[in-house]
Design an enzyme around this catalytic site. Structure first.
Site, mmCIF file in Angstrom:
data_model
loop_
_atom_site.group_PDB
_atom_site.id
_atom_site.type_symbol
_atom_site.label_atom_id
_atom_site.label_comp_id
_atom_site.label_asym_id
_atom_site.label_seq_id
_atom_site.Cartn_x
_atom_site.Cartn_y
_atom_site.Cartn_z
ATOM 1 N N LYS A 1 -63.062 170.005 -16.633
ATOM 2 C CA LYS A 1 -63.279 169.124 -15.479
ATOM 3 C C LYS A 1 -62.206 169.315 -14.414
ATOM 4 O O LYS A 1 -61.135 169.859 -14.650
ATOM 5 C CB LYS A 1 -63.396 167.673 -15.944
ATOM 6 C CG LYS A 1 -64.700 167.466 -16.716
ATOM 7 C CD LYS A 1 -65.012 166.035 -17.030
ATOM 8 C CE LYS A 1 -66.408 165.943 -17.689
ATOM 9 N NZ LYS A 1 -66.730 164.579 -18.123
ATOM 10 N N ARG B 1 -66.629 166.772 -26.756
ATOM 11 C CA ARG B 1 -67.771 167.475 -26.132
ATOM 12 C C ARG B 1 -67.214 168.581 -25.254
ATOM 13 O O ARG B 1 -66.513 168.319 -24.272
ATOM 14 C CB ARG B 1 -68.596 166.483 -25.313
ATOM 15 C CG ARG B 1 -69.823 167.060 -24.632
ATOM 16 C CD ARG B 1 -70.560 165.979 -23.857
ATOM 17 N NE ARG B 1 -71.753 166.493 -23.185
ATOM 18 C CZ ARG B 1 -71.759 167.036 -21.970
ATOM 19 N NH1 ARG B 1 -70.629 167.127 -21.282
ATOM 20 N NH2 ARG B 1 -72.893 167.483 -21.441
#
Length: 272
Positions: free
Chosen positions: A217, A252
């Site tokens: 991210k 994840r």
């Protein structure tokens, strides 16, 4: 704790579980366009299984900042053939990454085992919760909001959000043991909010089991001086280890092997 995923079971708490991300989209921020046909999706899923994945998360609509929402029909057309194929070809637990109950229902009929909802059962009028109750499947409930402004302590705000998720699950007869909480790193949070939530993850631990999704991210790239998406693997691994130290149960990730190895070492230390 044994989490019953339809015809499969998975154990929480003994080790950190690895959820591999498989986006069958043209525009996801990391892997958009790479796996949006059946052959490439199957090849990537097989690699994830070889690398030690526990769950494969199938997504048909990009939810990156500024994403374009697609129709229910188009999302179903993207995910259902992949889920049907993986259900036949691989012995692996499959989750469907969607906030639309119609897509989740089609995915469950195709063989999915878990619902991964980025709005924590709060996007619709209870239809997703009703579906989860009907199929008796686990739900990953992510914290989310529109905008990055918080009028109170961010962890307190997140706790209130998750309490609303629990109220909905209670209303529809979903066991709280079937709810996995996701703090929603990168969703409704800016750079500093992401860092603060990661630093304080243990303050959510009393509410339930936690999934952490930080993979590649933007905040990781920013910390590392503006690195591109594909250069954020090591930074992702660092957050995986931090999360394990703070009690998360599932991570994840895009890169299964690297995070699996890191989790094995971290588990040996933190879960001894």
């Amino acid at each position: 704790m044994i989490l019953k995923c339809r015809d499969k079971n998975i154990e929480l708490g003994k080790k950190t579980l690895i959820m591999g991300i498989l986006n069958v989209t043209p525009d996801s921020f990391s892997d958009g366009g790479r796996y949006n046909n059946l052959d490439s999706a199957l090849e990537q899923a097989k690699k994830m299984v070889e690398d030690g994945v526990d769950i494969i998360d199938i997504g048909g609509e990009s939810t990156r900042p500024g994403h374009t929402q697609i129709s229910v029909e188009e999302e179903i057309e993207r995910v259902v053939p992949v889920i049907e194929m993986l259900s036949k070809e691989l012995d692996v637990i499959i989750s469907i990454d969607t906030y639309k109950y119609q897509v989740a229902e089609a995915a469950l009929k195709a063989g999915a085992h878990i619902i991964n909802d980025i709005w924590g059962l709060q996007y619709d009028n209870g239809e997703m919760a009703m579906l989860a109750a009907e199929y008796n499947v686990p739900v990953i409930a992510m914290h989310n909001q529109n905008g990055t402004e918080y009028s109170e302590d961010i962890i307190l705000s997140m706790r209130k959000f998750f309490e609303r998720t629990y109220e909905i699950s209670d209303r529809y007869g979903i066991s709280r043991d079937n709810i996995i909480l996701d703090p929603g790193i990168g969703f409704g949070k800016g750079m500093e909010e992401n860092i603060e939530v990661l630093a304080r993850l243990e303050e959510l631990r009393d509410m339930g089991r936690i999934l952490l999704g930080t993979s590649k991210k933007r905040f990781i790239g920013t910390i590392l001086g503006g690195l591109s998406t594909d250069e954020r693997v090591e930074g992702t691994v660092a957050t995986t280890v931090i999360g394990i130290g703070k009690g998360v149960d599932i991570v994840r990730v895009h890169n299964v092997l690297e995070n699996k190895r890191a989790a094995l070492v971290a588990d040996r230390i933190y879960r001894r």
